[in-house]
Design a protein around this motif. Structure first.
Motif, PDB file in Angstrom:
ATOM      1  N   CYS A 136       0.848  -1.188   0.000  1.00  0.00           N
ATOM      2  CA  CYS A 136       0.000   0.000   0.000  1.00  0.00           C
ATOM      3  C   CYS A 136       0.884   1.238   0.000  1.00  0.00           C
ATOM      4  O   CYS A 136       2.116   1.143   0.126  1.00  0.00           O
ATOM      5  CB  CYS A 136      -0.934   0.013   1.216  1.00  0.00           C
ATOM      6  N   THR A 137       0.274   2.400  -0.130  1.00  0.00           N
ATOM      7  CA  THR A 137       0.990   3.674  -0.119  1.00  0.00           C
ATOM      8  C   THR A 137       0.297   4.644   0.829  1.00  0.00           C
ATOM      9  O   THR A 137      -0.904   4.549   1.080  1.00  0.00           O
ATOM     10  CB  THR A 137       1.063   4.301  -1.518  1.00  0.00           C
ATOM     11  N   TYR A 138       1.097   5.589   1.317  1.00  0.00           N
ATOM     12  CA  TYR A 138       0.608   6.656   2.191  1.00  0.00           C
ATOM     13  C   TYR A 138       1.064   7.975   1.570  1.00  0.00           C
ATOM     14  O   TYR A 138       2.261   8.224   1.436  1.00  0.00           O
ATOM     15  CB  TYR A 138       1.156   6.493   3.610  1.00  0.00           C
ATOM     16  N   PHE A 197       0.383   9.129   9.856  1.00  0.00           N
ATOM     17  CA  PHE A 197      -0.556   8.266   9.161  1.00  0.00           C
ATOM     18  C   PHE A 197      -0.922   7.095  10.061  1.00  0.00           C
ATOM     19  O   PHE A 197      -0.082   6.586  10.817  1.00  0.00           O
ATOM     20  CB  PHE A 197       0.051   7.720   7.863  1.00  0.00           C
ATOM     21  N   ARG A 216      -4.544   9.030   1.770  1.00  0.00           N
ATOM     22  CA  ARG A 216      -4.143  10.410   2.021  1.00  0.00           C
ATOM     23  C   ARG A 216      -4.741  10.973   3.306  1.00  0.00           C
ATOM     24  O   ARG A 216      -4.805  12.187   3.480  1.00  0.00           O
ATOM     25  CB  ARG A 216      -4.526  11.285   0.839  1.00  0.00           C
ATOM     26  N   PHE A 266      -4.305  11.853   7.047  1.00  0.00           N
ATOM     27  CA  PHE A 266      -3.183  12.052   7.964  1.00  0.00           C
ATOM     28  C   PHE A 266      -3.472  13.238   8.878  1.00  0.00           C
ATOM     29  O   PHE A 266      -4.315  14.092   8.588  1.00  0.00           O
ATOM     30  CB  PHE A 266      -1.880  12.297   7.198  1.00  0.00           C
ATOM     31  N   PRO A 271      -4.341   3.204   4.722  1.00  0.00           N
ATOM     32  CA  PRO A 271      -3.507   3.764   3.647  1.00  0.00           C
ATOM     33  C   PRO A 271      -4.281   4.834   2.881  1.00  0.00           C
ATOM     34  O   PRO A 271      -5.514   4.912   2.933  1.00  0.00           O
ATOM     35  CB  PRO A 271      -3.204   2.548   2.762  1.00  0.00           C
TER      36      PRO A 271
END
Length: 448
Positions: A164-166, A201, A208, A210, A206
């Motif tokens: 996954c990405t943050y 985060f 955007r 935050f 995951p």
């Protein structure tokens, strides 16, 4: 990666002997660790166990240099994660025969192959393991990276797949790459540093989403201990914060002392002291966070580069280990040199290091002490600039077409030993880009 963790193997293989097995979930304090963690550097010699190296392709350009930029043992000790410039991330496993026992001096040196190799499209700014990583629980086997022009990425340690990405976005809805990152101590949050903010985060969410805390200078590195967060910056300062369960930051104070941008920090296991290093700064500072106005102790190491030079503190808190641009490994033993407290003013200002080991012919840019075994991982390499005299010679050859037209004494000076590559590793053509595992405990003598 192996599915069985080193901790489980140790419980099965070592518990039958008198050597105690260590539980990673048990908190580390000095008294408990004195008999649980093995003694280090007892023989005053290091035994090379394994190594892995990288070399540049013959067709590659001069600016493509695959030098090591950091290595870190996994929290369960089964593998080591390395960052190689222009070659991504590499996971190398610890050989199974080193899970227990002591090696003999004539042990064959293993040439390690990467169990997982993950290519990166840009420069890796920072990376870290998940703190609860255990090879027996595959879902915990992952690490984070922050890469140039990319979001924070979580990678699977078994197959190198992207989990996954943050993503952090600024006020004009542009995605920003993080400069530094770390997990909170319990592993539930990701703390990422940017040029003007610190973003937090939730690991389970995951995307955007935050929380954001504004800072006045770029966050170049982190160190965490319980609810304390130390934030290093390129403006040479260190900020201390108290972070609550909601991710709210409360400033405690600011620490001054480095001459360059802070690149790496680490708390001692007792949580009272903080060690910090900076780029192009030979001073190695030890702080007492209870009295943070001035450094508690000042140590020295050779740092002649802007590159991040990692150091490490043994889990028992007795040893401080670091490399340097001179390729020398330095070790401070708290039982012989009280590096945790202030120096005696009557002492000389010379180097008070306990041990010195000239391990590498190139910059020793990273060290990592194994969490369970007396094994040390070191990484070497740096960017090598082209010698200006050689560059001038090559340019003249191209312009004039022959060496005879530039025989003005330059070549004589080089042949007479005035080549600056002899004095500065940055211009040396002998690059050493490797990660090496060293045995730093007792060595079993072979009587055969």
């Amino acid at each position: 990666m192996e599915s069985e963790s080193l901790e489980e193997y140790s419980v099965n293989q070592i518990s039958s002997s008198n050597e105690p097995a260590r539980d990673l979930n048990t908190s580390l304090d000095t008294d408990e660790c004195s008999y649980q963690y093995p003694d280090l550097f007892t023989g005053k010699t290091l035994l090379e166990l394994c190594n892995s190296s990288w070399s540049r392709s013959q067709k590659a350009q001069d600016d493509i240099q695959p030098y090591l930029r950091g290595c870190k043992w996994s929290p369960d000790g089964t593998c080591c994660l390395s960052v190689v410039n222009n070659d991504g991330m590499h996971v190398t496993e610890l050989p199974r025969d080193l899970y227990s026992g002591c090696p003999t001096p004539n042990r064959t040196i293993d040439i390690l192959e990467s169990a997982v190799h993950m290519k990166e499209a840009g420069l890796v700014y920072d990376f870290c393991w998940y703190p609860g990583m255990n090879s027996g629980i595959p879902e915990t086997c992952c690490w984070l990276t922050t890469i140039q022009n990319s979001p924070i990425q979580m990678w699977d340690a078994f197959d190198g797949s992207l989990r996954c990405t943050y993503r952090g976005f600024n006020a004009v809805d542009e995605m920003e790459p993080a400069l530094s990152l770390t997990f909170s101590q319990e592993g539930s949050r990701i703390i990422a540093g940017y040029k003007k903010v610190i973003r937090t985060f939730d690991v389970d969410r995951p995307g955007r989403d935050f929380a954001e805390h504004k800072v006045t200078s770029p966050a170049s590195c982190f160190a965490t201990n319980s609810n304390l967060l130390a934030v290093g910056s390129w403006n040479t300062t260190i900020n201390l914060y108290n972070v609550n369960e909601m991710g709210t930051y409360k400033s405690i104070g600011k620490m001054h002392g480095h001459a360059g941008g802070v690149t790496h920090m680490k708390f001692t296991p007792d949580g009272i002291r903080l060690v910090s290093g900076a780029r192009k700064d030979h001073r190695f500072l030890v702080w007492d966070i209870r009295y943070y106005r001035r450094p508690l102790n000042v140590l020295t190491r050779a740092i002649n580069t802007n590159q991040r030079i990692y150091f490490d503190i043994s889990p028992c808190g007795k040893y401080l280990v670091t490399g340097g641009t001179d390729g020398v490994l330095k070790v401070w033993d708290v039982d012989r040199v009280d590096w945790k407290n202030s120096l005696d003013p009557s002492e000389d200002d010379g180097d008070n290091v306990t041990y010195k080991f000239p391990l590498h012919n190139d910059c020793c840019n990273s060290v990592s002490v194994h969490p369970l075994r007396p094994i040390l991982a070191t990484g070497s390499g740096q960017y090598h600039f082209k010698d200006p005299l050689v560059a001038l010679e090559d340019e003249s050859i191209q312009l004039n077409g022959t060496l005879d037209n530039i025989n003005n004494g330059t070549l004589d000076n080089i042949n007479n030993g005035t080549d600056i590559s002899d004095n500065d590793l940055r211009y040396s053509r002998e690059a050493e880009n490797s990660v090496v595992f060293w045995w730093i405990g007792d060595i079993l003598q072979d009587n055969t």
